[in-house]
Write a protein that holds these residues in place. Structure first.
Motif, PDB file in Angstrom:
ATOM      1  N   GLY A 225       0.832  -1.185  -0.093  1.00  0.00           N
ATOM      2  CA  GLY A 225       0.007  -0.333  -0.071  1.00  0.00           C
ATOM      3  C   GLY A 225       1.032   1.129   0.185  1.00  0.00           C
ATOM      4  O   GLY A 225       1.842   1.206  -0.887  1.00  0.00           O
ATOM      5  N   LYS A 226       0.490   2.110   0.818  1.00  0.00           N
ATOM      6  CA  LYS A 226       1.177   3.372   0.923  1.00  0.00           C
ATOM      7  C   LYS A 226       2.416   3.360   1.856  1.00  0.00           C
ATOM      8  O   LYS A 226       3.169   4.314   2.006  1.00  0.00           O
ATOM      9  CB  LYS A 226       0.233   4.515   1.392  1.00  0.00           C
ATOM     10  N   LYS A 227       2.756   2.204   2.477  1.00  0.00           N
ATOM     11  CA  LYS A 227       3.663   2.232   3.358  1.00  0.00           C
ATOM     12  C   LYS A 227       4.937   1.524   3.146  1.00  0.00           C
ATOM     13  O   LYS A 227       4.962   0.530   2.442  1.00  0.00           O
ATOM     14  CB  LYS A 227       3.153   1.470   4.878  1.00  0.00           C
ATOM     15  N   MET A 228       6.141   1.855   3.616  1.00  0.00           N
ATOM     16  CA  MET A 228       7.572   1.254   3.397  1.00  0.00           C
ATOM     17  C   MET A 228       8.059   1.358   4.720  1.00  0.00           C
ATOM     18  O   MET A 228       8.428   2.599   5.075  1.00  0.00           O
ATOM     19  CB  MET A 228       8.138   1.972   2.292  1.00  0.00           C
ATOM     20  N   GLN A 229       8.488   0.272   5.319  1.00  0.00           N
ATOM     21  CA  GLN A 229       9.252   0.336   6.459  1.00  0.00           C
ATOM     22  C   GLN A 229      10.294  -0.467   6.473  1.00  0.00           C
ATOM     23  O   GLN A 229      10.572  -1.505   5.836  1.00  0.00           O
ATOM     24  CB  GLN A 229       8.315  -0.493   7.686  1.00  0.00           C
ATOM     25  N   LEU A 230      11.363   0.458   6.676  1.00  0.00           N
ATOM     26  CA  LEU A 230      12.991   0.024   6.639  1.00  0.00           C
ATOM     27  C   LEU A 230      13.611  -0.242   7.845  1.00  0.00           C
ATOM     28  O   LEU A 230      13.391   0.491   8.847  1.00  0.00           O
ATOM     29  CB  LEU A 230      13.389   1.160   5.686  1.00  0.00           C
ATOM     30  N   PHE A 231      14.484  -1.035   8.138  1.00  0.00           N
ATOM     31  CA  PHE A 231      15.505  -1.350   8.924  1.00  0.00           C
ATOM     32  C   PHE A 231      16.859  -1.349   8.534  1.00  0.00           C
ATOM     33  O   PHE A 231      17.191  -2.270   7.944  1.00  0.00           O
ATOM     34  CB  PHE A 231      15.041  -2.851   9.858  1.00  0.00           C
ATOM     35  N   HIS A 232      17.548  -0.385   9.078  1.00  0.00           N
ATOM     36  CA  HIS A 232      18.991  -0.239   8.490  1.00  0.00           C
ATOM     37  C   HIS A 232      19.952  -0.666   9.734  1.00  0.00           C
ATOM     38  O   HIS A 232      19.688  -0.140  10.751  1.00  0.00           O
ATOM     39  CB  HIS A 232      19.320   1.382   8.321  1.00  0.00           C
TER      40      HIS A 232
END
Length: 490
Positions: A423-430
């Protein structure tokens, strides 16, 4: 030919050349009979390793191999570039060139760091005069890009072009001087300022400190980013250079300068200058002054880099060269294994990223993670063209965990795991590393936005598909430690 550079003479300039070549991936052989040469070059290298990589936003090549040779023959055999930086005595240079050419590949270049000798003077009596040309640098050689490349009348244009290419590949700006002249171009300006400064001291007008303040608080800052004529063009207002000359040209005939006269360097004047210099800077060691100089240069040059101006434009060009050799992906097709976290940053820590504790400032962790987010956006198709068409991602929430410290010059990388991409979300873990050591983590939630309405929106199908593919592949990875954590919560 192999990328091997032979450095003949390991003083301030020779050491700077060694650092410039070595940190750009060349093997470097040094010949200098000074028993302190290895220590001196080691100290120069320490400064270079802390400062030069931080000029770039791309990782530099793997450092070459440094060796110290007992003979000139050992140093130059098999080398494709020889940089001569011995004292400014013509007979000594001729002797060095003769021995070098007895053992050197005929296709190699011999560059001389000479400040004043013309190539025709250097080439006198040489076995192959066409091999020798002036490649005059500025201190510190490992940071300042300018090289005055002065070929002789009989130099092969192809050799000159090759020399120019090599210098550009190690991040330098070769200014080809088409007509040989004593002291080339830049040192003639320096000599003029130096003469005038000596008179100001001798006549009791100013001290060494006051002269330096006049330069660094005023026109020195202008010259650093616009040079002489561009600065004066602005001074002419809307009418430009013609008006400036009409207005200030008559001043050139006024008795403002003693440019053609040189004060006699008596013991009294030398003592006066030395004493004033000691009062001005004697509280610092030479190495401390070098570190201050390097940090200031890096800061100024990175500002110019952000503007793509002057020396900064040279750095941006070198970034592009190193980016072409880099393994950071620009698209999903470039990702070798989408089942693993994606490398999104690989660079050195600049000097101006450090704080009063001597390690990376906390704001710079966010900057590095922001760069990682930008790279991940690029990989899934949120390119500059896509953004220009009206869609992008905005960061809604960020959480950074600081795990360990890192210092200037250290090479850091960021690996990114996609936790959510739908959807509209992008969750990143760096996760940021130096080698295998984890330094910090950054969790970022982003929302896709329509740039016309500034409201949340679904991404274009191609972006959504690429992001979903990466998120699906990363879903099989273990959930990273710290994901979803709040401040103080473990």
């Amino acid at each position: 030919m192999a990328q091997v550079a032979a450095i003949i003479g390991g003083g301030v300039i020779g050491g700077g050349w060694a650092a410039r070549f070595l940190l750009n991936g060349w093997d470097v052989r040094v010949f200098d009979p000074d028993p302190e040469a290895q220590r001196k070059i080691g100290e120069v290298l320490d400064n270079a390793r802390a400062s030069l990589p931080g000029l770039y936003d791309m990782p530099m090549p793997a450092e070459g191999e440094l060796s110290f040779c007992d003979t000139l023959e050992q140093a130059v055999s098999g080398a494709s570039w020889v940089q001569e930086s011995v004292p400014e005595r013509l007979e000594l240079k001729h002797k060095v060139f003769a021995e070098v050419q007895a053992h050197l590949d005929p296709e190699a270049v011999i560059g001389s760091s000479t400040s004043g000798f013309k190539p025709s003077e250097l080439q006198q009596g040489a076995k192959d005069p066409t091999q020798i040309m002036v490649t005059h640098p500025f201190n510190p050689v490992y940071l300042l890009p300018l090289i005055e490349l002065v070929p002789g009348d009989n130099n092969d244009p192809r050799a000159v072009d090759w020399a120019k290419t090599v210098l550009e590949q190690i991040g330098m700006f070769p200014l080809v001087v088409k007509k040989e002249i004593d002291a080339h171009i830049a040192d003639r300006f320096l000599e003029a300022v130096w003469r005038e400064a000596l008179w100001l001291i001798k006549d009791g007008v100013a001290t060494t400190s006051e002269i330096d303040e006049a330069i660094r608080m005023g026109f020195g800052l202008r010259w650093a980013q616009m040079g002489l004529f561009e600065t004066y063009r602005i001074a002419g207002g809307e009418a430009g250079m013609r008006h400036f000359i009409e207005q200030f040209g008559p001043c050139l005939s006024w008795p403002w300068t003693k440019l053609m006269d040189v004060p006699e360097l008596t013991d009294e004047l030398i003592d006066q200058i030395a004493d004033q210099s000691d009062a001005q800077s004697g509280m610092y060691s030479i190495r401390e002054l070098e570190r201050h100089r390097d940090a200031n240069l890096v800061g100024m040059m990175r500002t110019l880099k952000a503007r793509d101006w002057g020396a900064g434009a040279v750095l941006n060009g070198h970034d592009k060269v190193m980016n072409a050799q880099n393994v950071i992906p620009n698209s999903l097709a470039d990702v070798a294994d989408i089942t693993r976290p994606v490398k999104t940053v690989d660079r050195a820590v600049p000097l101006d990223w450090t704080d009063y504790n001597g390690h990376m400032n906390e704001a710079r962790y966010l900057q590095a993670f922001g760069d990682a987010t930008d790279r991940l956006m690029l990989i899934v198709g949120c390119t500059p063209d896509y953004i220009a068409s009206g869609g992008s991602y905005f960061t809604a929430e960020t959480h950074i965990r600081h795990l360990d410290e890192v210092h200037a010059g250290a090479r850091i990388r960021v690996e990114t795991q996609v936790l959510l991409g739908e959807g509209k979300k992008m969750q990143l873990f760096h996760t940021m590393y130096e080698g295998d050591r984890a330094l910090a983590t950054g969790e970022h939630m982003l929302i896709h936005v329509d740039l016309k309405t500034r409201a949340a929106s679904n991404p274009a199908p191609q972006v959504a598909a690429a992001l979903s593919e990466l998120a699906t592949a990363h879903a099989k990875l273990p959930r990273p430690i710290g994901a979803g954590a709040a401040v103080g919560k473990r």
